[in-house]
Each structure stands twice: as C-alpha cells, then as structure tokens.
Design a protein around this motif. Structure first.
Motif, PDB file in Angstrom:
ATOM      1  N   THR A  74      10.335   9.230   4.561  1.00  0.00           N
ATOM      2  CA  THR A  74      11.349   8.922   3.561  1.00  0.00           C
ATOM      3  C   THR A  74      12.668   9.595   3.929  1.00  0.00           C
ATOM      4  O   THR A  74      13.732   8.966   3.914  1.00  0.00           O
ATOM      5  N   HIS A 133      11.152   1.073  -6.540  1.00  0.00           N
ATOM      6  CA  HIS A 133       9.990   1.098  -5.662  1.00  0.00           C
ATOM      7  C   HIS A 133       9.286   2.442  -5.814  1.00  0.00           C
ATOM      8  O   HIS A 133       9.925   3.477  -5.990  1.00  0.00           O
ATOM      9  N   THR A 149      10.798  -1.870   1.837  1.00  0.00           N
ATOM     10  CA  THR A 149      11.449  -0.561   1.737  1.00  0.00           C
ATOM     11  C   THR A 149      12.741  -0.476   2.545  1.00  0.00           C
ATOM     12  O   THR A 149      13.271   0.619   2.751  1.00  0.00           O
ATOM     13  N   LEU A 192      10.637   4.305   6.437  1.00  0.00           N
ATOM     14  CA  LEU A 192       9.522   3.738   5.698  1.00  0.00           C
ATOM     15  C   LEU A 192       9.229   2.304   6.125  1.00  0.00           C
ATOM     16  O   LEU A 192       8.073   1.866   6.125  1.00  0.00           O
ATOM     17  N   SER A 193      10.250   1.551   6.499  1.00  0.00           N
ATOM     18  CA  SER A 193      10.076   0.133   6.812  1.00  0.00           C
ATOM     19  C   SER A 193       9.246  -0.081   8.076  1.00  0.00           C
ATOM     20  O   SER A 193       8.704  -1.170   8.269  1.00  0.00           O
ATOM     21  N   LEU A 222       8.002   4.360  -3.751  1.00  0.00           N
ATOM     22  CA  LEU A 222       8.327   5.332  -2.726  1.00  0.00           C
ATOM     23  C   LEU A 222       9.789   5.771  -2.757  1.00  0.00           C
ATOM     24  O   LEU A 222      10.189   6.621  -1.969  1.00  0.00           O
ATOM     25  N   SER A 223      10.572   5.196  -3.634  1.00  0.00           N
ATOM     26  CA  SER A 223      11.987   5.535  -3.663  1.00  0.00           C
ATOM     27  C   SER A 223      12.203   6.943  -4.214  1.00  0.00           C
ATOM     28  O   SER A 223      11.704   7.282  -5.293  1.00  0.00           O
ATOM     29  N   ILE A 258      15.677   1.248   0.747  1.00  0.00           N
ATOM     30  CA  ILE A 258      15.506   2.703   0.674  1.00  0.00           C
ATOM     31  C   ILE A 258      15.917   3.338   1.993  1.00  0.00           C
ATOM     32  O   ILE A 258      16.655   4.331   2.028  1.00  0.00           O
ATOM     33  N   ASP A 259      15.466   2.760   3.095  1.00  0.00           N
ATOM     34  CA  ASP A 259      15.820   3.288   4.420  1.00  0.00           C
ATOM     35  C   ASP A 259      17.319   3.242   4.655  1.00  0.00           C
ATOM     36  O   ASP A 259      17.917   4.175   5.205  1.00  0.00           O
TER      37      ASP A 259
END
Length: 821
Positions: A92, A248, A105, A97-98, A250-251, A108-109
């Motif tokens: 993260t 998300h 994700t 993450l992608s 994982l965010s 986020i990345d």
C-alpha cells in the motif's frame, strides 16, 4: 435402467470424492503455513541464542543476550503470524497493490505514488541515528529469515492469502518499516478532507454565517471571521458536482469521521488508591481481521518492554516497561494545508510562485497492473507539496479552471526521525527522560501520555508547521499557493507544543478533545475530533477522589452517552407525554411508545437495549431532514450526526434554528416540527428493517462490530471463516467508542474503535492488563486468529506481565533461534 442408476451413483461418488479431495488439498496447502511455535532453528546473523516464549494467549516474550538479537526475533515473530498483513501494508505504501489485485486498486496506487510516501521513507533511512539503523536492519533480517524458512521448507508460501493472490514477496528493508509509520499517518489524517468539505460548504450555503453551525468549532474562545471561499479563490464554481468517494477495503484514505481517534488518561499517586500511578490507553482505528495491533514483550538490556506493536515496525507504540508507561491519542494538530496552484496559461509545465512562474518538479512512475497493461503517470510537485488529482476528496469541485491542488503535510518530510524518537522513548525509564527522547518525533502528531512511579505528563508530539499570522485562511480553507503569507515558514520549536506535567489535580486525559486555546498561528488546530466523550470522562474522573486499575477499566468500558443525555431533552422538549392516547397500530401510537421508552432511558448504549437504536435512528433522520434542503447532494457528505450542530439549532444560537425551516415549503417549520417528523421517519425505517415491536429491539443487532478480512471478507463461503462479527455496546460518542458506518444498508454497524486496550498500574506493574480485538495470528485456521475476540467484546483483558515464569507457564510453544554454527 439398473445399469444407468449404477453409473449415476458412480459419477456422483466420483464427484463427491473429487470435492472432498479438493477441499482436503486446499486445507493441506493452507495448513502448511500455520507456524510451529515449538522448535529450534539455526539462523544467520544472530550473535547468540534467542528464545521466543509464547504465553497461553500467543503473546511472544522474547529473551536474548543482545538487543539486536531481540529485535531480530521480533521481526521473525511478526512474519510468522502476520506476513500477509505486513506485505499488504508495504505494498500500500509503495503504491503497488494493483500488481496483486488488478484494476480495482489502481486509483489507490495512483494516489500513493503522487504522495511519494515510500520514496520519502527511503530518504528518511539516512537521517536515523546509528542505533536505530542497527535495530531496523536487525528487525528486517529477522523478517527475511522467516521468508527464507518458508521458501526452503515449503511452508505454504507463508499465509493462505498467498495462494489466492499469488505475488512474489521481496526481502524486507529498513525503509519498509519507516513507510508503515507514514502510512499510519495517512490513516490518521483528516485536515485535508476537512478543508475541502469546508470550502464546498462555503460555496453551497447561500448564507456564509451558517457555516459555523454545520461545521462548528469546539467550544472555547471564538475564531476570527474567515473570508468566503469564492472570494479567496476567484473563479471556482458554486454547487460543483460531487464525485462518489471510493471506499475500497484496502484504501488507507479515511474520510474525516474515520480518521484516527483514541482515549488516554492517567492518575498521579495522589489520586490513586494504591499510591502508584495509573495509565489507560485505547487507540481507535478501523476494525479488520486480524486487528492492526500485535502484542509483544521484548527483554532488552535496559529492561523488559511490553505492549502493542504494529507488524512491520520494531517498536512498542503503547505499553510499559518496569519503570515507564506510555500511551497515545491522535492530537488533531493541523499538519496539512491544501493549496490552489495557478498553472501558467502559456506553459502547463509551470505554476505560479511568489517570484513568478516555476517549473513543476516531475517524475514518471509506472504502475504494473495484474491482467492489464501497465500505465505511466507523471508525478508533479510544487514548493508546497505534491499535486493531487481532482478526484481525491472531490478536489475538482473546489479547484478553478487553470489551477491544480497541492498538499503540504509533515508526514511527507524526507528527514523523518520519528522511528528514532519512538525507539528512544521505548528505552527511557522516567517521564523526564521520555520527554527528551521523543523530541525528534515528526509525524503523525500525537498526544503522548507518560507515567513513571511518581509522575504523570502529557505532551503533544509531532512537528507543528510555522504559519504566517497573515495567512488568508489560517489553514482552514484551501488557499492560493503563490501568496507568500499562505506558505509554511518552517516548523515551530518542540517546546511550543502543548504539555501538561505533574498537574495539581493529579489527573490527565485526552479523548481527542481540544487541549489548548491559543491564538493563530500558535493555535494547534481549529478542528478537534471530540467534544462529547470528554464530558463523560470528566464526570467519571471527578466522581472519585482516588482511582484504581479497575475504575480505569470501568471508564474505558463506559457506554453512557453524554450526547444522548444532553440532546434528547432538547429535541423532545415539546413531544414528551403530550397528546391523547392513540389507537394501537397508528403512527402516533408508535411515536408515543418510542418516546415513553426514551423518557426512562439513562443514555446507556447497551447492546441488549432498544433505546440506543431508537435514539440513533432519530438523530440520524433529524440531521438529514435539517440539512437536505440547504445542502442538496452535499448533505450526503455528513455521514454522522454532529451534536453541536443539533444543539445550536435547537437552542437557536445566532439564529441557527433557521436550519429547521424547509426552504421549499410555504409554512415556517420549527425545530419541534423537525423532531416529530424525523422520529416518524426513524420509526418507519426501524419497522421496515427490524420489525414493529420496539420493546424487543436490540442495539447490538444493529451495532455489530465488523472485523472483516480486507481481501477475503467478500469471498462467498470463505467470508464466514475469515470475518468476525460481534454484537457490541457503545456508540459514536461513548468512551467505549464504537463508531458507526454512517452509510449503506447497515448504517449502525460498528466499524471503528478500540482494537487495543491497555491499563497499566505502577503500584503493581504485573497486574497491568491489555487486549486486542481479534487475536495474535493472521492465519484464519489458527485458534489464535480470534481467541481474544470474545474477551474483547465482553470487556475482559489478559495479563500484561513481565514475569518470565508466568509467560512460560502453560505456554503454547518455545522457539529457540540459534546462530548458524
């Protein structure tokens, strides 16, 4: 016909056998990664043998002849139990993450790459003191020793998730631990979101004076009037459309309501029944399975240290030694400023500065995406900080055409000595030593509570930006980045951070409330996370002349809502016990039944009671009705009830009762009208969701704690094994805080709270206690995955002892790490 039946039976049997074989194979592969806690290993880079004794709660007690070997063993233990969690935190922070999760994700990345958190962590390695560098290297070597063991012994890739999301795991580096600190800073930050929301509210409200109602300041001295945002940044459109927030699992980007919170309080010997100091701490973060916290004890040359760690970092963040205890809360310091940067209309690669146009600092960054072609983004930085995309927190809605937004933030310092300061604190043995040790702490800003045998103190730690007294918005709104007075002028000295040492009253505490009232620019913050829990805490602390460990535990688990007690008499003032009896089955009869229940309620947010659900639904409906006509679509940003707003309106402070009038209707509605209509709305929602029998409602059914696995929690069938759901007490504004989701089909799910609790008693240090919300292991097949969950739910604890014999008694295993011969 008989032959057909025979073949059908054979086929069915074969299919059953295949299913059983498949399930058995999956279980075998997953079980291979279950750690063996009872073994002897020979590992490189150790100087002497180390023992990892795991007590009956699977808390590792690490004993070694040299401190570096102890930190090595901590890295090994973290990787044994939380390897997947550690690698996800690192990915993260790196914006990678992608590579594992594909297009889901990518956004986020992109954001993490633009913030450049990991590069800042790499740069910060060089500014750590030599002792910290050695500890970081030893810890990383211990993590890598576990990785080598997994690879050489075919231990199921280290975690079951590694089979589902296959991706190589690179060696651990010292920068990885520093990056996790910065990532936690991101989870605890809220001022950027607050600035954007304040700007959008300013644009949406026809009367700028109403801004102080919906986004009120914490009680205290008034704040000088701010300019309207439209005047501050000309050209921005009013009523700009919102973009839905990407939520998300994982965010790490948290909305304002979900930024970090915590409780901490301490008593001096004069206020302790036993004559020793006391400390209680419960940091609040979003719930996950496993919890973010991991309990550990380190036996160092300076003495034993025990408490809460975060896997990936070699430091006890909240805990105690034999001589010193420490706890943390989010300070609320305004350490973020958002800037609107003017792009050169003649050259889009330049932005305006006080000295004219200047080229953006740029760098390309490639994001690899699973099952998709990689993408390249261009990172841009100004003197103020990184340029952020318009989609982030709806920045586009407050950014004029021909401009971009940039962020100044202390977490982004490339000279971040926070880890060095935290490690020095962990090995201090008095309050005064601890205050000196922590001076190098940069970010995220925290309130640090310290207690030793005789003294208590609280100090706000973290770098406070130095702002010019002429700053146009005082850091409360996005401001033009080309005006010198708006830019940061360096940092304030550590001595200017608020501190409270040995108070005469003998009690110190913080619930994320306002701690000081100082004029700008030494103000610390205009936005504080709590105005409610502090009221209940003050009452509980002053209700006793002296306190004990158990009274601190009672306060930590207290579920009485000051907010409910103060607001219900206001909003129901003209509704209680009014009107004639209504026929059974009518809305009026249901309203009377609800009001009767609430009239006899103490405000206790108990999981077994119906009143907390009725109250919560009523307040939620009331605020929604009051703001919808003024704010329109922007009303959806207010996911949680703001108690000060409700109070201002019902007390008509500075004309705030105008919020109760519906703009579009001809009659003038009163706040009493709004309260009645909102109660009817709430009761309809309750009946549709939970049924009409109000007396049989249970708050705990709606207020379930959602300890969900971040990546497997949505997988059918598997989610029943990896998610932990519990009926819980508490609410948004109780000391036992259980912050609700605020949106979605289950708006009262408990999603954010104290995943760690600790109470430290220095009259008898080994009687101290602690607990986490799930268990020590991140492996869902382990019995230690959720063995603390029910203890935590019931408000129970486990011993927090430095007694070696107690640790060895009924231990679940002893791992001996020896140097390679």
């Amino acid at each position: 016909m008989g032959q057909v039946f025979t073949w059908l039976m054979r086929i069915a049997g074969a299919l059953v056998a295949l299913v059983v074989l498949g399930v058995g194979m999956v279980y075998y592969l997953a079980a291979r990664s279950l750690p063996d806690y009872d073994k002897v290993l020979e590992l490189p880079y150790l100087t002497a043998p180390v023992e990892i004794v795991r007590d009956n709660a699977n808390v590792p007690h690490i004993f070694g002849e040299a401190d570096l070997d102890v930190f090595y063993a901590l890295g090994y233990a973290h990787a044994q139990d939380r390897l997947w969690q550690m690698t996800m935190l690192r990915r993260t922070a790196q914006g990678r993450l992608s590579e594992v999760f594909g297009a889901a994700t990518v956004n986020i990345d992109k954001l993490l790459r633009r913030l450049d958190i990991y590069a800042r962590a790499v740069a910060s390695v060089d500014v750590q003191d030599e002792e910290t560098l050695q500890i970081l290297r030893a810890y990383a070597t211990g993590v890598n020793a576990r990785l080598d063991e997994i690879n050489s012994s075919a231990l199921g890739r280290g975690a079951p998730e590694m089979f589902v999301f296959n991706a190589p795991v690179s060696a651990w580096r010292p920068a990885d631990s520093l990056a996790i600190i910065k990532l936690m800073g991101l989870r605890l930050s809220s001022h950027l979101d607050a600035e954007v929301l304040r700007a959008r509210m300013s644009l949406a409200l026809p009367n700028a004076n109403r801004l102080k109602d919906i986004l009120p300041d914490a009680p205290g001295s008034g704040v000088a009037a701010l300019p309207e945002y439209a005047q501050l940044v000309p050209g921005v459109a009013r009523f700009a459309e919102s973009q839905p927030h990407e939520a998300h699992r994982l965010s790490p980007f948290q909305r304002r309501a979900f930024a970090g919170a915590s409780n901490v309080w301490a008593a001096a010997p004069t206020r302790s029944a036993s004559g020793g100091t006391l400390l209680a701490n419960d940091p609040h973060l979003g719930f996950t399975a496993p919890a973010i916290w991991y309990l550990a004890r380190l036996e160092l040359q300076s003495g034993g240290v025990i408490g809460a760690t975060i896997p990936g970092m070699p430091v006890v963040l909240s805990g105690r030694s034999a001589d010193l205890g420490w706890g943390l809360t989010s300070a609320g310091m305004d350490d973020q400023d958002l800037y609107i940067e003017e792009v050169n209309p003649e050259n889009p690669e330049e932005y305006r500065t006080p000295d004219g146009f200047k080229a953006f600092e740029t760098r390309g960054s490639i994001i690899n995406i699973k099952d998709a072609p990689p993408i390249t983004i261009t990172l841009r930085w100004t003197d103020n900080g990184p340029v952020l995309p318009g989609t982030h927190y709806n920045l586009a809605s407050i950014t004029p055409k021909g401009h971009v937004a940039s962020l100044a933030w202390t977490v982004l310092s490339p000279k971040d000595t926070t880890m060095s300061a935290a490690l020095r604190l962990m090995r201090s043995n008095s309050v005064r030593d601890g205050l000196v040790a922590i001076e190098g702490f940069v970010a995220p800003a925290q309130n640090l509570m310290l207690v030793d045998a005789n003294e208590i103190a609280m100090k706000m730690i973290g770098v406070m930006p130095r702002r010019d007294a002429r700053h146009q918005s005082q850091g409360r709104l996005p401001s033009p980045g080309w005006i010198e007075a708006n830019r940061w002028q360096g940092r304030l000295p550590f001595a200017s951070n608020p501190e409270f040492i040995a108070p005469n009253g003998g009690i110190l505490g913080n619930t994320n409330n306002k701690t000081v009232d100082r004029p700008f620019p030494n103000h610390v913050s205009f936005d504080w996370s709590d105005t409610q829990r502090i009221q209940r805490w003050q009452r509980l602390m002053q209700a006793r002349e002296v306190h004990t460990r158990d009274s601190f535990i009672e306060a930590q688990l207290d579920t009485v809502s000051f907010t409910a007690r103060s607001l219900l008499p206001l909003i129901g003032a003209e509704l209680w016990f009014t009107g004639e009896a209504a026929p059974e089955g009518t809305p009026l009869r249901q309203r009377q039944r609800a009001l009767t229940l609430l009239a006899g309620w103490s405000g206790e947010m108990n999981e077994h009671m119906p009143e907390p659900l009725i109250y919560s639904a009523w307040l939620r409906s009331l605020q929604a009705r009051m703001v919808q006509d003024e704010l329109g679509p922007l009303a959806s940003e207010l996911t949680h009830v703001e108690p000060l707003f409700i109070e201002r309106a019902f007390r008509n402070i500075d004309g705030a009762a105008v919020w109760c009038d519906v703009i579009q209707s001809a009659p003038v509605e009163t706040c009493s009208d709004m309260a009645r209509l909102a109660l009817d709305d709430a009761l309809i929602w309750i009946e549709e969701t939970w049924g009409p029998a109000l007396e049989s409602l249970r708050w705990g059914d709606a207020h379930q704690a959602t300890h969900d696995h971040p990546v497997l929690g949505d997988v059918p069938i598997l989610r029943y094994f990896v998610n932990i759901r519990q009926s819980t007490n508490g609410g948004d504004n109780t000391l036992q805080r259980g912050l609700t989701a605020g949106t979605g089909p289950d708006p009262f799910h408990n999603v954010h709270g104290a995943a760690y609790r600790g109470v430290y008693d220095f009259a008898d240090p080994d009687s101290s206690v602690f607990i986490t919300s799930t268990g020590q292991s991140g492996h869902f097949l382990s019995r230690h995955y959720d063995d603390m969950a029910q203890l935590w739910r019931r408000g129970e604890y486990i011993p927090m002892s430095l007694d070696e014999d107690l640790a060895r008694a009924a231990s679940v295993g002893v791992t001996v790490l020896r140097p390679v011969q």
